[in-house]
Motif scaffolding. Structure first.
Motif, PDB file in Angstrom:
ATOM      1  N   ALA A   1      34.680  38.760  42.555  1.00 34.96           N
ATOM      2  CA  ALA A   1      35.974  38.289  43.672  1.00 34.96           C
ATOM      3  C   ALA A   1      35.776  39.679  44.092  1.00 34.96           C
ATOM      4  O   ALA A   1      36.643  40.027  45.152  1.00 34.96           O
ATOM      5  CB  ALA A   1      36.616  38.174  42.129  1.00 34.96           C
ATOM      6  N   LEU A   2      35.381  40.853  42.932  1.00 32.11           N
ATOM      7  CA  LEU A   2      35.747  41.622  43.345  1.00 32.11           C
ATOM      8  C   LEU A   2      34.106  42.345  44.677  1.00 32.11           C
ATOM      9  O   LEU A   2      35.092  43.094  45.860  1.00 32.11           O
ATOM     10  CB  LEU A   2      35.321  42.783  42.874  1.00 32.11           C
ATOM     11  CG  LEU A   2      35.197  44.776  42.660  1.00 32.11           C
ATOM     12  CD1 LEU A   2      36.738  45.033  43.303  1.00 32.11           C
ATOM     13  CD2 LEU A   2      34.606  45.130  41.628  1.00 32.11           C
ATOM     14  N   GLU A   3      34.165  41.860  44.945  1.00 26.80           N
ATOM     15  CA  GLU A   3      32.484  41.638  46.067  1.00 26.80           C
ATOM     16  C   GLU A   3      33.583  40.993  47.488  1.00 26.80           C
ATOM     17  O   GLU A   3      33.613  41.802  47.802  1.00 26.80           O
ATOM     18  CB  GLU A   3      31.287  41.441  45.914  1.00 26.80           C
ATOM     19  CG  GLU A   3      30.425  41.523  47.259  1.00 26.80           C
ATOM     20  CD  GLU A   3      30.161  43.011  47.229  1.00 26.80           C
ATOM     21  OE1 GLU A   3      30.268  43.410  48.702  1.00 26.80           O
ATOM     22  OE2 GLU A   3      29.958  43.867  46.499  1.00 26.80           O
ATOM     23  N   CYS A   4      34.200  40.215  46.638  1.00 21.64           N
ATOM     24  CA  CYS A   4      35.184  39.340  48.120  1.00 21.64           C
ATOM     25  C   CYS A   4      35.670  40.345  48.468  1.00 21.64           C
ATOM     26  O   CYS A   4      36.001  40.938  50.074  1.00 21.64           O
ATOM     27  CB  CYS A   4      35.194  37.873  47.736  1.00 21.64           C
ATOM     28  SG  CYS A   4      35.602  36.919  48.714  1.00 21.64           S
ATOM     29  N   SER A   5      37.148  40.779  47.408  1.00 18.69           N
ATOM     30  CA  SER A   5      37.586  42.097  48.231  1.00 18.69           C
ATOM     31  C   SER A   5      36.963  43.107  48.429  1.00 18.69           C
ATOM     32  O   SER A   5      38.444  43.218  50.000  1.00 18.69           O
ATOM     33  CB  SER A   5      38.888  41.753  46.223  1.00 18.69           C
ATOM     34  OG  SER A   5      39.161  41.098  45.792  1.00 18.69           O
ATOM     35  N   LYS A   6      36.625  43.537  48.461  1.00 19.12           N
ATOM     36  CA  LYS A   6      35.633  44.812  48.933  1.00 19.12           C
ATOM     37  C   LYS A   6      35.584  44.234  50.303  1.00 19.12           C
ATOM     38  O   LYS A   6      35.695  44.431  51.850  1.00 19.12           O
ATOM     39  CB  LYS A   6      35.053  45.169  48.242  1.00 19.12           C
ATOM     40  CG  LYS A   6      34.260  46.036  48.812  1.00 19.12           C
ATOM     41  CD  LYS A   6      32.977  46.381  49.745  1.00 19.12           C
ATOM     42  CE  LYS A   6      31.678  46.060  48.608  1.00 19.12           C
ATOM     43  NZ  LYS A   6      30.386  46.180  49.928  1.00 19.12           N
ATOM     44  N   GLU A   7      35.104  42.738  50.766  1.00 16.68           N
ATOM     45  CA  GLU A   7      34.971  42.586  52.285  1.00 16.68           C
ATOM     46  C   GLU A   7      35.927  41.806  53.334  1.00 16.68           C
ATOM     47  O   GLU A   7      35.480  42.568  53.901  1.00 16.68           O
ATOM     48  CB  GLU A   7      33.351  41.341  51.978  1.00 16.68           C
ATOM     49  CG  GLU A   7      32.385  42.121  51.488  1.00 16.68           C
ATOM     50  CD  GLU A   7      31.252  43.403  52.238  1.00 16.68           C
ATOM     51  OE1 GLU A   7      31.407  42.776  53.370  1.00 16.68           O
ATOM     52  OE2 GLU A   7      30.799  44.308  51.570  1.00 16.68           O
TER      53      GLU A   7
ATOM     54  N   ILE B   1      38.543  50.674  45.432  1.00 13.66           N
ATOM     55  CA  ILE B   1      39.011  49.801  44.439  1.00 13.66           C
ATOM     56  C   ILE B   1      39.433  48.723  43.578  1.00 13.66           C
ATOM     57  O   ILE B   1      40.580  48.280  43.301  1.00 13.66           O
ATOM     58  CB  ILE B   1      38.804  48.232  46.038  1.00 13.66           C
ATOM     59  CG1 ILE B   1      38.829  48.765  47.989  1.00 13.66           C
ATOM     60  CG2 ILE B   1      39.091  46.583  45.807  1.00 13.66           C
ATOM     61  CD1 ILE B   1      37.559  47.507  48.652  1.00 13.66           C
ATOM     62  N   GLU B   2      37.989  48.508  43.362  1.00 10.42           N
ATOM     63  CA  GLU B   2      37.979  48.202  41.665  1.00 10.42           C
ATOM     64  C   GLU B   2      38.837  48.813  40.743  1.00 10.42           C
ATOM     65  O   GLU B   2      39.848  49.054  39.865  1.00 10.42           O
ATOM     66  CB  GLU B   2      36.415  48.768  41.155  1.00 10.42           C
ATOM     67  CG  GLU B   2      36.670  48.056  39.565  1.00 10.42           C
ATOM     68  CD  GLU B   2      35.487  47.948  38.923  1.00 10.42           C
ATOM     69  OE1 GLU B   2      34.753  46.943  38.283  1.00 10.42           O
ATOM     70  OE2 GLU B   2      34.409  48.664  39.426  1.00 10.42           O
ATOM     71  N   THR B   3      39.173  50.737  40.715  1.00 11.71           N
ATOM     72  CA  THR B   3      39.422  51.676  39.939  1.00 11.71           C
ATOM     73  C   THR B   3      41.841  51.343  40.389  1.00 11.71           C
ATOM     74  O   THR B   3      41.460  51.292  39.276  1.00 11.71           O
ATOM     75  CB  THR B   3      39.804  52.645  41.030  1.00 11.71           C
ATOM     76  OG1 THR B   3      38.123  53.304  40.066  1.00 11.71           O
ATOM     77  CG2 THR B   3      40.070  53.850  40.386  1.00 11.71           C
ATOM     78  N   MET B   4      41.763  51.308  41.549  1.00  7.83           N
ATOM     79  CA  MET B   4      42.802  50.678  41.482  1.00  7.83           C
ATOM     80  C   MET B   4      43.976  49.131  41.635  1.00  7.83           C
ATOM     81  O   MET B   4      44.516  49.253  40.528  1.00  7.83           O
ATOM     82  CB  MET B   4      43.421  50.627  43.512  1.00  7.83           C
ATOM     83  CG  MET B   4      43.231  52.068  44.277  1.00  7.83           C
ATOM     84  SD  MET B   4      44.487  53.331  42.926  1.00  7.83           S
ATOM     85  CE  MET B   4      46.151  52.781  42.925  1.00  7.83           C
TER      86      MET B   4
ATOM     87  N   GLU C   1      48.884  42.111  42.501  1.00 10.08           N
ATOM     88  CA  GLU C   1      48.097  43.439  43.688  1.00 10.08           C
ATOM     89  C   GLU C   1      47.172  42.708  44.792  1.00 10.08           C
ATOM     90  O   GLU C   1      46.022  41.932  44.372  1.00 10.08           O
ATOM     91  CB  GLU C   1      47.034  44.035  42.581  1.00 10.08           C
ATOM     92  CG  GLU C   1      46.392  45.531  43.184  1.00 10.08           C
ATOM     93  CD  GLU C   1      47.418  46.211  43.583  1.00 10.08           C
ATOM     94  OE1 GLU C   1      47.196  47.700  44.680  1.00 10.08           O
ATOM     95  OE2 GLU C   1      48.650  46.306  43.548  1.00 10.08           O
ATOM     96  N   GLY C   2      47.323  43.337  45.959  1.00 12.28           N
ATOM     97  CA  GLY C   2      46.672  42.745  47.352  1.00 12.28           C
ATOM     98  C   GLY C   2      45.881  44.225  47.760  1.00 12.28           C
ATOM     99  O   GLY C   2      46.303  44.717  47.741  1.00 12.28           O
ATOM    100  N   VAL C   3      44.518  44.088  48.122  1.00  9.88           N
ATOM    101  CA  VAL C   3      44.227  45.203  49.023  1.00  9.88           C
ATOM    102  C   VAL C   3      44.757  45.117  50.509  1.00  9.88           C
ATOM    103  O   VAL C   3      43.830  43.845  51.374  1.00  9.88           O
ATOM    104  CB  VAL C   3      42.507  44.665  48.775  1.00  9.88           C
ATOM    105  CG1 VAL C   3      41.195  45.526  49.146  1.00  9.88           C
ATOM    106  CG2 VAL C   3      42.095  44.922  47.150  1.00  9.88           C
ATOM    107  N   ASN C   4      44.551  45.982  51.018  1.00 11.23           N
ATOM    108  CA  ASN C   4      44.482  46.136  52.520  1.00 11.23           C
ATOM    109  C   ASN C   4      44.133  47.026  52.976  1.00 11.23           C
ATOM    110  O   ASN C   4      44.022  47.875  52.778  1.00 11.23           O
ATOM    111  CB  ASN C   4      46.139  46.580  52.720  1.00 11.23           C
ATOM    112  CG  ASN C   4      46.949  46.623  53.847  1.00 11.23           C
ATOM    113  OD1 ASN C   4      46.463  46.048  54.992  1.00 11.23           O
ATOM    114  ND2 ASN C   4      47.517  47.591  54.074  1.00 11.23           N
TER     115      ASN C   4
END
Length: 762
Positions: free
Chosen positions: A368-374, A682-685, A696-699
């Motif tokens: 999931a984290l790798e996906c959010s990063k991409e 990204i992971e820290t936040m 929480e959303g990644v933007n």
């Protein structure tokens, strides 16, 4: 009672006089006036009408004469209802004017979409998920224009329409509110179990994973088209694991037939085949949900939530889903030109005990984290932090998955608290029995938003206490929700058979012709929302400071609204909720309303002062009448978020918005902007947000060159590799992702594009 007379209709035909028809007509008018006529009052109205006819010795009475007698009776019994009765009659006479407005709107829809050289009209860019160039979208929008006009004419009172037109309140989805419900957590497992009917054809329950993906895709497209909001498949990894196991067993049996024995090779083969079904299933959904427009004229807003299943095949479901989504779709045979897709919206359900290092589902977390990063998705929902959603999970083990971009349901308990009269109140947990809430298989019925800075300015101009004026509009929204519930309850189950007849909703096992209110459980568990936008501008109107600088008054106002809505909830026994409105087109509309009010009341505003005694400045320029810091941008701030231009860190933004978090339990999201794809940042936040209990959303501004395939974060207007201006850009709209550019053009309205260009913190 019937009189021995005939009523002569406009076409010359006659029918028997029936008092019941008068009663029905005046009750409808009374509802629009928020009046409940008693039997004694309706009897009195009918008596006055009978007397008018008998005094004149009439044996034949025209429809027009009958209307006059009814109006005369209403003037005596209920003047408010008389006004609404006349308004409805005037509506029939005003039909031509209304249809002219609808025709003009339709003309804009058909001819106003974007060409190669120009942007489309703003009215065609109100929803980033709809493509106004498609015939299906144009037809749907024309229908919506008519339905909106009918809603305003036949459903709203004069005061409600005035409040809507001036901008004090905004009734979302007026073009669909009379017809159906809004967002939902669809119980897909219940519909699939044992089979179901769709369009009079019986579907057997799937026996394999690939069939399950196909059938669920069909269900989603059909059911989501019959509502007007987000459609969520909650905890889909747990649902699909059942069918993955069926596929695995079949593949294992095939391997045994070939090898004559079940060994490690056979198990590896079966698992590989099952994984392939997952990958193809996810890919199929992503193509289907991003290319097949619904009858609503848009792409259905599909959300899937997952991450909790510890079953082998549940974990495989989530991992393959994130892996497929991270790669994007399209492109050539080498994968060049693949882009992230918008749907489904993926949401990761975060449980610290499952997803921390060394825990059972750490591999799911990593995917999931790798996906959010991409590609920004999944969004992350904390189940073990602080606040409403985590508390429901920690206490009862129940997940409240989000609907659409940010909506959440209020708790509705299986047993309910035993009351003194022997009834059960399902809004509260039972004290005499073990009890827990449920959320899957429920829906909400729409939001109505307040324009808080406008209401505050109105109070200053009128010399009225702000809270008194605010309460008037809260009461108005309350009345609208009550009437909406009554109206929706009288709709037949056949409007959405999968939801209301086939068990998509709990209590949704009605016969097609039954009314929705015949399922008390289904209608009583529905949430109705009071929407909030522009808290930042409200604070500016109060003392000239943003919520990042101050925010105390904004917080005070929200606490006042919460107290009032809790009172309404107890008095009306309706699940009201406070909703942080994702203002898409509304962010610009409310600015226009603020400027229009400033133009009409420029002198009064210049003489009025804010809370610290500073007079309001009203500037007239090419944009209209502008109040600095309140309406000088082309958009208002979204819900309780800090203004996008605030130069603050992600940590500061999270801390500032946390103050409001638990006051918006009907709908909320928090997001932080990242200038680059930095996995560590990204992971820290994300982990910080999970501790705080956030959704929480990644933007990031994802950018793709349509000519050479180069991609990165925020490429600007020109590809740095090939120099092309044909760029596709994906930005976070509010709580979801949307195309801000497609081949250089946009589906976003001008106000939202202005906000995008000025984003720093968001």
């Amino acid at each position: 009672m019937s009189l021995n007379i005939n009523v002569v209709k406009k076409n010359g035909t006659t029918v028997n006089f029936e008092e019941s028809k008068i009663v029905d007509a005046v009750k409808k008018s009374a509802r629009r006036a928020a009046v409940n006529l008693t039997t004694e009052q309706t009897d009195r109205i009918c008596k006055v009408v009978r007397n008018e006819i008998e005094v004149r010795g009439l044996k034949n009475v025209s429809v027009e004469e009958l209307h006059v007698y009814v109006e005369k009776a209403l003037d005596v019994v209920s003047p408010e209802t008389a006004l609404q009765y006349r308004n409805y009659r005037n509506f029939k006479m005003d039909r031509d004017q209304m249809m002219k407005k609808v025709y003009d709107e339709a003309d804009t829809i058909v001819y106003g979409y974007a060409t190669e050289f120009e942007e489309s009209a703003d009215s065609n860019r109100e929803n980033a998920n709809s493509d106004a160039s498609l015939v299906s979208t144009q037809v749907a929008k024309e229908s919506c224009a008519l339905e909106e006009a009918l809603y305003e004419k036949t459903f709203l009172t004069a005061d409600e329409l005035k409040a809507q037109n001036t901008g004090a309140i905004y009734i979302h989805d007026r073009n669909k509110r009379r017809l159906t419900m809004n967002c939902c957590l669809f119980d897909i497992a219940n519909v699939l179990s044992g089979g179901f009917k769709m369009n009079n054809i019986f579907y057997r329950e799937p026996k394999s994973l690939d069939t399950a993906f196909d059938v669920i895709g069909d269900i989603v497209l059909m059911a989501a088209s019959q509502q007007y909001g987000g459609f969520t498949l909650p905890e889909v990894d747990s649902v699909l694991a059942k069918y993955a196991r069926m596929s695995y067993e079949k593949h294992l049996s095939d391997a045994k037939s070939l090898l004559g024995v079940i060994n490690d090779n056979a198990k590896t083969y079966a698992l590989k085949k099952t994984r392939k079904e997952y990958e193809q299933g996810w890919e199929g959904w992503e193509y289907k949900f991003n290319t097949v427009a619904s009858s609503r004229g848009d792409y259905p807003f599909i959300t899937v939530t997952m991450g909790l299943s510890t079953d082998e095949f549940g974990k495989l479901c989530a991992i393959t889903g994130f892996e497929v989504h991270a790669k994007g779709q399209g492109g050539d045979e080498n994968g060049i030109g693949q882009k992230a897709v918008l749907f489904p919206k993926y949401v990761f359900l975060y449980d610290e005990k499952l997803h921390s290092k060394g825990c059972p589902n750490r591999d799911v977390y990593d995917a999931a984290l790798e996906c959010s990063k991409e590609v920004m998705y999944p969004d992350w929902l904390s189940l073990t932090g602080e606040g409403y959603v985590p508390e429901m999970y920690k206490k009862y083990g129940k997940v409240i998955s989000p609907m659409g971009c940010r909506a959440f349901l209020s708790p509705y308990y299986e047993v309910g608290k035993l009351m003194k009269d022997g009834s059960r109140n399902h809004f509260l947990p039972a004290e005499d029995k073990e009890d827990s809430p449920y959320f899957i298989g429920r829906f909400n019925a729409g939001a109505i938003s307040l324009n808080l800075p406008l209401i505050y300015l109105m109070s200053r101009v009128n010399g009225q206490d702000f809270y008194d004026l605010l309460d008037e509009y809260l009461e108005m929204i309350r009345g609208l929700h009550i009437r909406t519930k009554d109206y929706l309850g009288n709709r037949p189950a056949m409007i959405n058979p999968l939801a209301f007849c086939e068990g998509g909703f709990k209590g949704g096992n009605l016969k097609p012709w039954q009314k929705l209110k015949e399922s008390k459980e289904m209608m009583e568990s529905t949430t109705y929302s009071f929407g909030i936008t522009a808290l930042n501008e409200l604070q500016e109107a109060f003392n000239g400071k943003s919520i990042a600088e101050d925010g105390k008054f904004a917080l005070e106002v929200m606490n006042h609204i919460k107290i009032k809505i809790d009172e309404f909830k107890e008095q009306d026994h309706i699940l009201y909720a406070i909703y942080g409105t994702p203002a898409e087109s509304l962010c610009g509309k409310q600015i226009k309303q603020l400027r229009a009010y400033a133009m009409q009341h420029a002198t009064e505003l210049r003489n009025a002062c804010n809370s610290v005694g500073v007079k309001y400045e009203v500037i007239e320029d090419e944009r209209g009448y502008i109040i600095p810091k309140i309406s000088d941008r082309e958009y208002v701030s979204n819900s309780f978020h800090c203004h996008v231009t605030e130069d603050i860190s992600g940590e500061q933004k999270q801390d500032l918005e946390y103050r409001f978090w638990n006051l918006f339990n009907g709908g909320k999201i928090q997001y932080v902007r990242y200038p680059v794809k930095n996995k560590t940042a990204i992971e820290t936040m994300i982990l910080r947000a999970m501790k705080m209990g956030f959704y929480e959303g990644v933007n990031m501004a994802l950018s793709y060159c349509d000519d050479c395939g180069y991609q990165d974060v925020d490429l600007g207007d020109v590809c740095p590799v090939c120099g092309s201006k044909h760029l596709t850009k994906i930005d976070r709209m509010n709580g979801y992702l949307a195309y801000s550019r497609v081949q250089g053009h946009t589906r976003l309205n001008d106000a939202k594009m202005a906000e995008l260009s000025e984003r720093i913190s968001m």
